[in-house]
Design an enzyme around this catalytic site. Structure first.
Site, mmCIF file in Angstrom:
data_model
loop_
_atom_site.group_PDB
_atom_site.id
_atom_site.type_symbol
_atom_site.label_atom_id
_atom_site.label_comp_id
_atom_site.label_asym_id
_atom_site.label_seq_id
_atom_site.Cartn_x
_atom_site.Cartn_y
_atom_site.Cartn_z
ATOM 1 C CG HIS A 70 -1.859 -1.025 1.295
ATOM 2 N ND1 HIS A 70 -3.237 -1.089 1.105
ATOM 3 C CD2 HIS A 70 -1.693 -2.390 1.303
ATOM 4 C CE1 HIS A 70 -3.959 -2.136 0.998
ATOM 5 N NE2 HIS A 70 -2.996 -3.137 1.132
ATOM 6 C CG ASP A 102 -5.271 1.703 2.082
ATOM 7 O OD1 ASP A 102 -4.191 1.677 1.384
ATOM 8 O OD2 ASP A 102 -6.049 1.046 2.099
#
Ligand code: UDP
Length: 487
Positions: free
Chosen positions: A25, A124
């Site tokens: 990520h 995110d």
């Protein structure tokens, strides 16, 4: 009138960008952050103390970002002590109770104390609490999905799959049964392609509930950014757009960054590294000595682990195949009794000197783009999958968890650029698949992978779909922040 006011806004938009504290990520989010910095935005990149320490230790990242005067790294706690090993199933087990409350509080503090004020948050998609904080403090929020859109859509559809009685999967069931309730995937998604937590009999499973909750929440944001191209995931993007009107497909981000860095600074992206492990570049010297498309690269990302038995099966399959291999075995990623995992790696290294090369961590993108590489044996993490697509390298898929089971299905039957070894790890099957991709059906796979690479790379070039979508995103963030300022 509006135009005049907008042009009189004296400072660039300030975006706070907040990744999930995991390797796959962070690197994608750094790429997105750099693209917005190139567009002239002020950026605050919110990293965990733990990951930031590793990022600056193993990379030239701090020096690289000095070229963007408005770019700043800030660090907060991820809720765990710095010396926590963060290995095994730590993440999902600790997320809700231990990590989320601490990260939520830290995010709030950063936003309240920020100067100039933050105009837009990009978080995110898994950090659903960021939506609550954004609402509290009145800042627009966009979620960024670093997983594949196909899997995101499957996560979203889980309540409907349950409602239709297609889940749970009972123990004795045919895993090849088609799942018919995920719109756009009716013809190819089987039970065995669902995320692994769907294999549990318990439809109240806490991890399943958490993932569905975060997915549904992420669609309540002002917009959603996806790391894909219209050309790769068009049909599924259309489905997601029925639930969220503003969806930007701007990927593959590493390739888009390459295009824009070239245009802005006349340099390519490959000199930047943003990994959390020390890269062993010696494998590039070894690859330099191998013939074109003769080596299979074998790596399972930053989280997946395997048993000693699985490693041995894999290794025998590779050794018995007709091809050489470059294998990544991360420290502590082989599960065995005390020290057994490490011993087996040493033993394999010794025995396979002529046929293969083993490293702890590879410069993956450089490896995939090396002319000696002819195939990628991968766990199908979304980054690895996209990196392989962009490099035009066919795949052998051995998915482990998260979005990987869906991704491997897409790679093998939708894009047709690889084979799916899902659910088995047997040396004979490994050997057969490696021979298929690297020797017996080499031209067929090389052709389809190179065609896919061509359309994907076009999407990130000037005028391509992802390139234009990023321009729209940049413009829309400017408008959002201008509206916020004039409220
Ligand atoms: N990676 C790397 N060297 C390695 C293995 C992985 O640089 O030896 C990078 C890879 O290029 C990718 C990331 O680590 O960008 C892994 O992300 P992915 O989504 O594929 O898998 P995850 O680690 O999240 O399971």
């Amino acid at each position: 009138m509006e135009e005049q006011d907008r042009s009189s806004q004296s400072r660039p938009p300030h975006v706070l960008i907040f990744p999930l504290p995991l390797q796959g990520h962070i690197n994608t989010t750094i790429n997105l952050a750099e693209l917005l910095a190139i567009a002239g935005f002020k950026l605050t990149f919110l990293n965990s103390h733990h990951n930031h320490k590793r990022l600056v230790k193993f990379n030239n990242i701090a020096a690289h970002f000095e070229r963007y005067p408005g770019f700043e790294f800030k660090t907060i706690t991820d809720g765990l002590p710095l010396d926590h090993p963060r290995s095994g199933n730590w993440f999902l087990d600790m997320f809700e109770d231990t990590m989320e409350p601490k990260m939520k509080q830290s995010l709030r503090e950063v936003l309240v104390n920020s100067s100039p004020p933050v105009d837009c948050i990009i978080a995110d998609w898994f950090l659903g609490f960021a939506l609550d904080v954004a609402k509290e403090v009145g800042i627009p929020i966009i979620f960024f999905c670093t997983s594949s859109p196909c899997c995101f859509w499957v996560y979203y559809s889980i309540p409907d799959i349950i409602q239709a009685g297609e889940l749970p999967i009972n123990g004795s069931e045919d895993m090849d049964r088609l799942i018919t309730t995920v719109p756009g995937m009716e013809t190819y998604l089987r039970c065995r392609d669902l995320p692994t937590f769907c294999r549990k009999l318990d439809i109240e499973d806490s991890i399943m509930k958490l993932i569905v909750k975060q997915t549904r929440k992420s669609l309540q944001a002002d917009a959603l950014i996806l790391n894909t191209a219209e050309e790769l995931d068009g049909p599924i993007l259309s489905q997601i757009r029925t639930k969220c009107s503003r969806v930007y497909a701007v990927g593959p981000l590493h390739a888009q960054l390459n295009t824009r860095l070239n245009a802005k600074h006349g340099e390519s992206y490959d000199h930047i590294s943003n990994t959390l492990w020390e890269v062993d570049k010696s494998c590039i010297f070894w690859l330099n000595k191998q013939p074109n498309r003769s080596v299979i690269y074998v790596s399972f990302g930053s989280i997946a682990s395997m048993s000693r038995e699985q490693l041995v099966e894999l290794w025998y399959g590779l050794l018995n195949s007709k091809t050489k291999f470059l294998l990544v075995v991360r420290p502590n990623s082989v599960i065995g009794k005390d020290g057994e995992g490490e011993d087996v790696v040493m033993e394999l290294m010794e025995k396979s000197k002529d046929r293969g090369y083993i490293v702890n961590w590879a410069p993956q993108e450089a490896v995939l783009n090396h002319p000696a590489i002819g195939g990628f044996f991968t766990h199908n993490g979304w980054n690895s999958t996209l990196e392989s697509v962009v490099a035009g390298v066919p795949m052998i898929c051995w998915p482990q968890f998260a979005d990987q089971h869906v991704n491997s299905r897409v790679v093998s039957v939708v894009w047709k650029i690889g084979l799916d070894m899902k659910d088995v790890c047997d040396s004979k099957i490994v050997e057969k698949m490696v021979n298929d991709v690297m020797v017996d059906r080499k031209e067929e796979f090389a052709k389809s992978a190179s065609e896919m690479a061509k359309v994907t790379n076009q999407s990130v070039n000037v005028g391509g779909s992802s390139y234009s979508n990023l321009d729209c995103l940049v413009e829309d963030i400017r408008i959002m922040s201008w509206k916020k300022l004039t409220k």
